[in-house]
Structures are given as structure tokens and as C-alpha cells.
Motif scaffolding. Structure first.
Motif, PDB file in Angstrom:
ATOM      1  N   SER A  17       0.832  -1.214   0.000  1.00 42.86           N
ATOM      2  CA  SER A  17       0.000   0.000   0.000  1.00 42.86           C
ATOM      3  C   SER A  17       0.864   1.261   0.000  1.00 42.86           C
ATOM      4  O   SER A  17       0.516   2.245  -0.652  1.00 42.86           O
ATOM      5  N   ALA A  18       1.991   1.226   0.688  1.00 44.26           N
ATOM      6  CA  ALA A  18       2.887   2.380   0.688  1.00 44.26           C
ATOM      7  C   ALA A  18       3.538   2.552  -0.682  1.00 44.26           C
ATOM      8  O   ALA A  18       3.710   3.676  -1.161  1.00 44.26           O
ATOM      9  N   ALA A  19       3.898   1.428  -1.307  1.00 43.45           N
ATOM     10  CA  ALA A  19       4.495   1.495  -2.645  1.00 43.45           C
ATOM     11  C   ALA A  19       3.487   2.040  -3.654  1.00 43.45           C
ATOM     12  O   ALA A  19       3.837   2.848  -4.518  1.00 43.45           O
ATOM     13  N   LEU A  20       2.241   1.608  -3.538  1.00 40.22           N
ATOM     14  CA  LEU A  20       1.192   2.107  -4.436  1.00 40.22           C
ATOM     15  C   LEU A  20       0.971   3.602  -4.226  1.00 40.22           C
ATOM     16  O   LEU A  20       0.873   4.362  -5.201  1.00 40.22           O
ATOM     17  N   ALA A  21       0.923   4.032  -2.972  1.00 35.84           N
ATOM     18  CA  ALA A  21       0.725   5.459  -2.688  1.00 35.84           C
ATOM     19  C   ALA A  21       1.886   6.288  -3.223  1.00 35.84           C
ATOM     20  O   ALA A  21       1.675   7.355  -3.813  1.00 35.84           O
ATOM     21  N   ALA A  22       3.111   5.797  -3.062  1.00 37.17           N
ATOM     22  CA  ALA A  22       4.275   6.520  -3.574  1.00 37.17           C
ATOM     23  C   ALA A  22       4.246   6.583  -5.094  1.00 37.17           C
ATOM     24  O   ALA A  22       4.543   7.629  -5.685  1.00 37.17           O
ATOM     25  N   ARG A  23       3.890   5.474  -5.734  1.00 36.48           N
ATOM     26  CA  ARG A  23       3.846   5.440  -7.195  1.00 36.48           C
ATOM     27  C   ARG A  23       2.763   6.373  -7.735  1.00 36.48           C
ATOM     28  O   ARG A  23       2.994   7.114  -8.697  1.00 36.48           O
ATOM     29  N   SER A  26       1.387   9.022  -6.189  1.00 34.19           N
ATOM     30  CA  SER A  26       1.697  10.432  -5.926  1.00 34.19           C
ATOM     31  C   SER A  26       2.791  10.930  -6.869  1.00 34.19           C
ATOM     32  O   SER A  26       2.746  12.075  -7.329  1.00 34.19           O
ATOM     33  N   THR A  27       3.750  10.074  -7.194  1.00 30.35           N
ATOM     34  CA  THR A  27       4.764  10.439  -8.179  1.00 30.35           C
ATOM     35  C   THR A  27       4.137  10.640  -9.546  1.00 30.35           C
ATOM     36  O   THR A  27       4.461  11.592 -10.265  1.00 30.35           O
ATOM     37  N   ALA A  28       3.211   9.751  -9.919  1.00 34.16           N
ATOM     38  CA  ALA A  28       2.515   9.886 -11.203  1.00 34.16           C
ATOM     39  C   ALA A  28       1.729  11.185 -11.262  1.00 34.16           C
ATOM     40  O   ALA A  28       1.714  11.869 -12.295  1.00 34.16           O
ATOM     41  N   ALA A  29       1.090  11.549 -10.154  1.00 31.42           N
ATOM     42  CA  ALA A  29       0.323  12.799 -10.127  1.00 31.42           C
ATOM     43  C   ALA A  29       1.237  14.014 -10.291  1.00 31.42           C
ATOM     44  O   ALA A  29       0.907  14.952 -11.034  1.00 31.42           O
ATOM     45  N   ALA A  30       2.384  14.006  -9.624  1.00 33.48           N
ATOM     46  CA  ALA A  30       3.324  15.128  -9.741  1.00 33.48           C
ATOM     47  C   ALA A  30       3.855  15.257 -11.164  1.00 33.48           C
ATOM     48  O   ALA A  30       3.967  16.358 -11.709  1.00 33.48           O
ATOM     49  N   ILE A  31       4.152  14.123 -11.803  1.00 28.94           N
ATOM     50  CA  ILE A  31       4.648  14.156 -13.182  1.00 28.94           C
ATOM     51  C   ILE A  31       3.549  14.624 -14.130  1.00 28.94           C
ATOM     52  O   ILE A  31       3.801  15.361 -15.088  1.00 28.94           O
ATOM     53  N   ALA A  70       3.167  10.045 -20.804  1.00 32.26           N
ATOM     54  CA  ALA A  70       3.490   8.633 -21.027  1.00 32.26           C
ATOM     55  C   ALA A  70       4.024   7.992 -19.750  1.00 32.26           C
ATOM     56  O   ALA A  70       3.614   6.868 -19.394  1.00 32.26           O
ATOM     57  N   VAL A  71       4.910   8.680 -19.051  1.00 38.04           N
ATOM     58  CA  VAL A  71       5.452   8.148 -17.795  1.00 38.04           C
ATOM     59  C   VAL A  71       4.349   8.040 -16.747  1.00 38.04           C
ATOM     60  O   VAL A  71       4.301   7.084 -15.970  1.00 38.04           O
ATOM     61  N   THR A  72       3.431   9.007 -16.731  1.00 39.09           N
ATOM     62  CA  THR A  72       2.313   8.959 -15.796  1.00 39.09           C
ATOM     63  C   THR A  72       1.473   7.711 -16.020  1.00 39.09           C
ATOM     64  O   THR A  72       1.105   7.022 -15.061  1.00 39.09           O
ATOM     65  N   LEU A  73       1.173   7.408 -17.274  1.00 40.38           N
ATOM     66  CA  LEU A  73       0.390   6.206 -17.564  1.00 40.38           C
ATOM     67  C   LEU A  73       1.136   4.945 -17.152  1.00 40.38           C
ATOM     68  O   LEU A  73       0.534   4.011 -16.609  1.00 40.38           O
TER      69      LEU A  73
END
Length: 75
Positions: A4-10, A12-17, A52-55
Motif C-alpha cells: 500500500s505504501a508502494a502504491l501510494a508513492a507510485r 503520488s509520483t505519477a500525479a506530480a509528473i 506517457a510516464v504517468t500512464l
């Protein structure tokens, strides 16, 4: 790291990008950056790359399922 922490980090990173890509696309389309010789094209490329990276980050498990099966030989 917990799943769950890995999913949240991934995510949130996708949202920032994605926000970064949106800003660059907006500056290209509405900010007049398209008329700057090389920089304008770079802004457009960065926006497309960011989306593309976000997807890929958002759909990481789905995107990596087939390559992982091919590497491990799992059915």
C-alpha cells in the motif's frame, strides 16, 4: 516497503509528473512557448513524455505483467 505504501508513492509520483506535463503543455499551447525556436519543441516533447510516464506509473502492475511472465516462464 508495504504494497500500500508502494502504491501510494507510485501514484503520488505519477500525479506530480502529470502536473508537470500539464504545465508544460499549457505553456506551449497558451503561453507563447511554441514560437520559441528550440525551447518550444522541447516543452511539447516534455509534456508528451510526462503523460506517457504517468500512464506507466499508474498502470505499473498491468504493464509489467506480461514481461514478467516472459522472464520467469510463469503461466
Amino acid at each position: 516497503m508495504k504494497a500500500s505504501a508502494a502504491l501510494a508513492a507510485r501514484l503520488s509520483t505519477a500525479a506530480a509528473i502529470a502536473v508537470s506535463g500539464y504545465i508544460h503543455a499549457d505553456l506551449y499551447l497558451n503561453g507563447g512557448y511554441r514560437h520559441i525556436h528550440i525551447i518550444g519543441t522541447a516543452f511539447l516533447l516534455q509534456a508528451g513524455g510526462a503523460f506517457a510516464v504517468t500512464l506507466l506509473l499508474a498502470a505499473w502492475r498491468l504493464a509489467m505483467r506480461k514481461p514478467a511472465k516472459g522472464l520467469t516462464g510463469a503461466e
